[in-house]
Design a protein around this motif. Structure first.
Motif, PDB file in Angstrom:
ATOM      1  N   GLU A 197       0.857  -1.177   0.000  1.00  0.00           N
ATOM      2  CA  GLU A 197       0.000   0.000   0.000  1.00  0.00           C
ATOM      3  C   GLU A 197       0.898   1.233   0.000  1.00  0.00           C
ATOM      4  O   GLU A 197       2.069   1.165   0.380  1.00  0.00           O
ATOM      5  CB  GLU A 197      -0.907   0.013   1.233  1.00  0.00           C
ATOM      6  N   GLU A 198       0.354   2.368  -0.433  1.00  0.00           N
ATOM      7  CA  GLU A 198       1.148   3.586  -0.518  1.00  0.00           C
ATOM      8  C   GLU A 198       1.108   4.354   0.800  1.00  0.00           C
ATOM      9  O   GLU A 198       0.038   4.753   1.254  1.00  0.00           O
ATOM     10  CB  GLU A 198       0.631   4.474  -1.645  1.00  0.00           C
ATOM     11  N   PRO A 199       2.274   4.579   1.433  1.00  0.00           N
ATOM     12  CA  PRO A 199       2.316   5.444   2.622  1.00  0.00           C
ATOM     13  C   PRO A 199       2.391   6.906   2.201  1.00  0.00           C
ATOM     14  O   PRO A 199       2.060   7.246   1.061  1.00  0.00           O
ATOM     15  CB  PRO A 199       3.599   4.981   3.309  1.00  0.00           C
ATOM     16  N   ASP A 200       2.792   7.794   3.120  1.00  0.00           N
ATOM     17  CA  ASP A 200       2.879   9.214   2.796  1.00  0.00           C
ATOM     18  C   ASP A 200       4.055   9.526   1.866  1.00  0.00           C
ATOM     19  O   ASP A 200       3.981  10.419   1.032  1.00  0.00           O
ATOM     20  CB  ASP A 200       2.979  10.048   4.083  1.00  0.00           C
ATOM     21  N   ARG A 201       5.139   8.787   2.023  1.00  0.00           N
ATOM     22  CA  ARG A 201       6.287   8.933   1.134  1.00  0.00           C
ATOM     23  C   ARG A 201       6.990   7.588   1.022  1.00  0.00           C
ATOM     24  O   ARG A 201       6.753   6.682   1.838  1.00  0.00           O
ATOM     25  CB  ARG A 201       7.267  10.004   1.627  1.00  0.00           C
ATOM     26  N   VAL A 202       7.837   7.463   0.040  1.00  0.00           N
ATOM     27  CA  VAL A 202       8.616   6.240  -0.122  1.00  0.00           C
ATOM     28  C   VAL A 202       9.559   6.100   1.072  1.00  0.00           C
ATOM     29  O   VAL A 202      10.313   7.028   1.384  1.00  0.00           O
ATOM     30  CB  VAL A 202       9.432   6.272  -1.434  1.00  0.00           C
ATOM     31  N   PRO A 203       9.540   4.978   1.779  1.00  0.00           N
ATOM     32  CA  PRO A 203      10.465   4.805   2.906  1.00  0.00           C
ATOM     33  C   PRO A 203      11.915   4.812   2.438  1.00  0.00           C
ATOM     34  O   PRO A 203      12.236   4.402   1.323  1.00  0.00           O
ATOM     35  CB  PRO A 203      10.077   3.427   3.466  1.00  0.00           C
TER      36      PRO A 203
ATOM     37  N   ASP B 140      18.220  14.581  -1.595  1.00  0.00           N
ATOM     38  CA  ASP B 140      17.290  15.686  -1.821  1.00  0.00           C
ATOM     39  C   ASP B 140      16.194  15.289  -2.806  1.00  0.00           C
ATOM     40  O   ASP B 140      15.018  15.638  -2.624  1.00  0.00           O
ATOM     41  CB  ASP B 140      18.035  16.914  -2.367  1.00  0.00           C
ATOM     42  N   THR B 141      16.581  14.563  -3.861  1.00  0.00           N
ATOM     43  CA  THR B 141      15.600  14.155  -4.866  1.00  0.00           C
ATOM     44  C   THR B 141      14.587  13.191  -4.267  1.00  0.00           C
ATOM     45  O   THR B 141      13.381  13.292  -4.527  1.00  0.00           O
ATOM     46  CB  THR B 141      16.298  13.513  -6.067  1.00  0.00           C
ATOM     47  N   LEU B 142      15.066  12.251  -3.464  1.00  0.00           N
ATOM     48  CA  LEU B 142      14.143  11.320  -2.800  1.00  0.00           C
ATOM     49  C   LEU B 142      13.172  12.070  -1.897  1.00  0.00           C
ATOM     50  O   LEU B 142      11.960  11.804  -1.916  1.00  0.00           O
ATOM     51  CB  LEU B 142      14.935  10.297  -1.987  1.00  0.00           C
ATOM     52  N   MET B 143      13.668  13.001  -1.110  1.00  0.00           N
ATOM     53  CA  MET B 143      12.809  13.723  -0.187  1.00  0.00           C
ATOM     54  C   MET B 143      11.769  14.583  -0.930  1.00  0.00           C
ATOM     55  O   MET B 143      10.628  14.722  -0.497  1.00  0.00           O
ATOM     56  CB  MET B 143      13.647  14.599   0.753  1.00  0.00           C
ATOM     57  N   GLU B 144      12.188  15.144  -2.048  1.00  0.00           N
ATOM     58  CA  GLU B 144      11.286  16.014  -2.798  1.00  0.00           C
ATOM     59  C   GLU B 144      10.337  15.213  -3.689  1.00  0.00           C
ATOM     60  O   GLU B 144       9.145  15.523  -3.775  1.00  0.00           O
ATOM     61  CB  GLU B 144      12.104  16.977  -3.664  1.00  0.00           C
ATOM     62  N   TYR B 145      10.853  14.198  -4.338  1.00  0.00           N
ATOM     63  CA  TYR B 145      10.127  13.513  -5.394  1.00  0.00           C
ATOM     64  C   TYR B 145       9.494  12.201  -4.924  1.00  0.00           C
ATOM     65  O   TYR B 145       8.672  11.626  -5.627  1.00  0.00           O
ATOM     66  CB  TYR B 145      11.116  13.218  -6.539  1.00  0.00           C
ATOM     67  N   GLY B 146       9.856  11.756  -3.727  1.00  0.00           N
ATOM     68  CA  GLY B 146       9.391  10.464  -3.250  1.00  0.00           C
ATOM     69  C   GLY B 146       8.089  10.502  -2.468  1.00  0.00           C
ATOM     70  O   GLY B 146       7.762   9.548  -1.749  1.00  0.00           O
ATOM     71  N   LYS B 147       7.335  11.595  -2.588  1.00  0.00           N
ATOM     72  CA  LYS B 147       6.071  11.716  -1.869  1.00  0.00           C
ATOM     73  C   LYS B 147       4.931  11.120  -2.697  1.00  0.00           C
ATOM     74  O   LYS B 147       4.901  11.247  -3.916  1.00  0.00           O
ATOM     75  CB  LYS B 147       5.769  13.180  -1.556  1.00  0.00           C
ATOM     76  N   TYR B 148       3.978  10.499  -2.010  1.00  0.00           N
ATOM     77  CA  TYR B 148       2.810   9.948  -2.710  1.00  0.00           C
ATOM     78  C   TYR B 148       1.724  11.006  -2.791  1.00  0.00           C
ATOM     79  O   TYR B 148       1.625  11.878  -1.944  1.00  0.00           O
ATOM     80  CB  TYR B 148       2.289   8.715  -1.976  1.00  0.00           C
TER      81      TYR B 148
END
Length: 390
Positions: free
Chosen positions: A14-20, A382-390
């Motif tokens: 399932e999709e959480p708030d962001r990619v762990p 930085d890219t993960l934190m910015e782009y990894g949100k659901y």
């Protein structure tokens, strides 16, 4: 969501708030000393790390809790050190090198100009065969002294379980990898043809060692009320090369995978509901159905540059059965040799493929190596934190 909830959600596809994000949750999702120091200095974060290093042979450090929180790592490792009593048994040689002989009787050496330890001696390296060698040497027991050291090390770490995803991590390498360290690589490959009975017996002894370790680790977690806070149990065995499986898949199916089936089953008997994690580098696609049948839930490091390991196809073919943990960026070229823009582009592309629907935890393909620049580390993060949100 806190980290525990975030990872649990994605483990349920399932999709959480962001990619762990996993940094240092296992000894194969960590960061080497030089890369860590350079990256932390770049942004004024603490360069202190746990002196009880989980893997000094590969020079993998565990950042202190303050730094793990600043880096938003959702995972915390619970497990034994790779080399018990490392600080006591290492020594300075006359040429200035560091050397040690570990509890497996494997010798390791690292000079001042090297980044990692290299193996120089093998307990069965000079034996005519594994079968002959095992008449005079056997795999060490997972004994009371090692258990006591493990318990001392993990006790202060366990307080963070429940807020973060607890990973019960292995104490040694896998069946094939430990076999080559014991026998010497070229000898072991020859033995797969000339002494298959010895290959099996050595794998069996390592299996029993692993089962004893898992029983002691889960026993401590159970006695101290932490068992239900462990979401993942991590094993490791490199079964692939860049272009193929390590040896004939039929041999791996006969000698190795059935023993992992026993290990996974034992782990789930000790902790029903825990997800089994397997690190296996290389071109292992032919073995993925066998590993799933053996009880595997999570695949790492997802080495998409190896033969037939295309991420889109892996996600389509196995995404219902497996959580993919890693594959976030290529550590052999892009992360260490690319530009920050190339790092950002690759992270975005992989998130687009792997993140939808959950079932994905971000980590690079294997540990962040010593030659990764601070600029590239932060471009990835930085890219993960910015782009990894659901």
């Amino acid at each position: 969501m806190n980290s525990y909830e975030r990872v649990k959600t994605t483990l349920n596809h399932e999709e959480p708030d962001r990619v762990p994000y996993d940094l240092s949750g296992t000894t194969v999702t960590g960061i080497c000393r030089g890369a860590f120091l350079n990256a932390m200095r770049e942004r004024g974060l603490s360069t202190t790390y746990d002196e009880a290093e989980c893997d000094p042979i590969s020079q993998i450090v565990t950042p202190i809790e303050e730094t793990l929180q600043a880096l938003k790592s959702d995972t915390r490792r619970i497990g034994a050190r790779r080399v018990p009593e490392y600080e006591k048994i290492r020594q300075r040689d006359s040429d200035g090198s560091w050397s040690l002989v570990d509890h497996w009787d494997c010798g390791w050496r690292m000079s001042d100009h090297e980044l990692y330890y290299s193996q120089y001696s093998y307990p069965l390296g000079d034996a005519p065969s594994i079968t002959e060698g095992l008449k005079h040497w056997s795999v060490p027991a997972w004994d009371e002294k090692m258990i006591a050291q493990m318990e001392k090390d993990i006790e202060p770490l366990a307080q963070h379980l429940g807020t973060y995803c607890g990973i019960a991590d292995r104490n040694c390498a896998g069946l094939t990898e430990m076999s080559t360290r014991i026998r010497k690589h070229e000898n072991w490959y020859m033995d797969t043809v000339l002494d298959p009975e010895g290959v099996e017996e050595l794998a069996e002894q390592i299996t029993r060692h692993k089962l004893a370790y898992w029983e002691s680790l889960f026993g401590w977690l159970r006695r101290n009320g932490y068992l239900d806070k462990i979401l993942v149990a991590s094993e490791c065995d490199d079964l692939g090369t860049q272009s193929s499986t390590l040896i004939d898949p039929a041999q791996l199916r006969a000698w190795i995978i059935p023993r992992y089936k026993r290990i996974f089953a034992f782990i789930k008997e000790q902790h029903p509901g825990v997800k089994t994690f397997m690190h296996s580098c290389g071109a292992i696609r032919p073995l993925i159905p066998d590993l799933i049948d053996a009880g595997l839930d999570i695949l790492n490091p997802v080495q998409f540059t190896a033969h037939d390991m295309d991420l889109k196809r892996l996600k389509a073919d196995f995404g219902k059965d497996l959580v993919f943990w890693g594959g976030g960026i290529d550590t052999q070229s892009t992360l260490c040799k690319g530009t920050p823009d190339e790092v950002r582009d690759q992270v975005k592309r992989i998130l687009d493929i792997m993140a939808p629907g959950g079932g994905y935890v971000f980590a690079p393909v294997h540990n962040i190596q010593d030659d990764v620049s601070a600029a590239n580390f932060w471009a990835m993060w930085d890219t993960l934190m910015e782009y990894g949100k659901y």
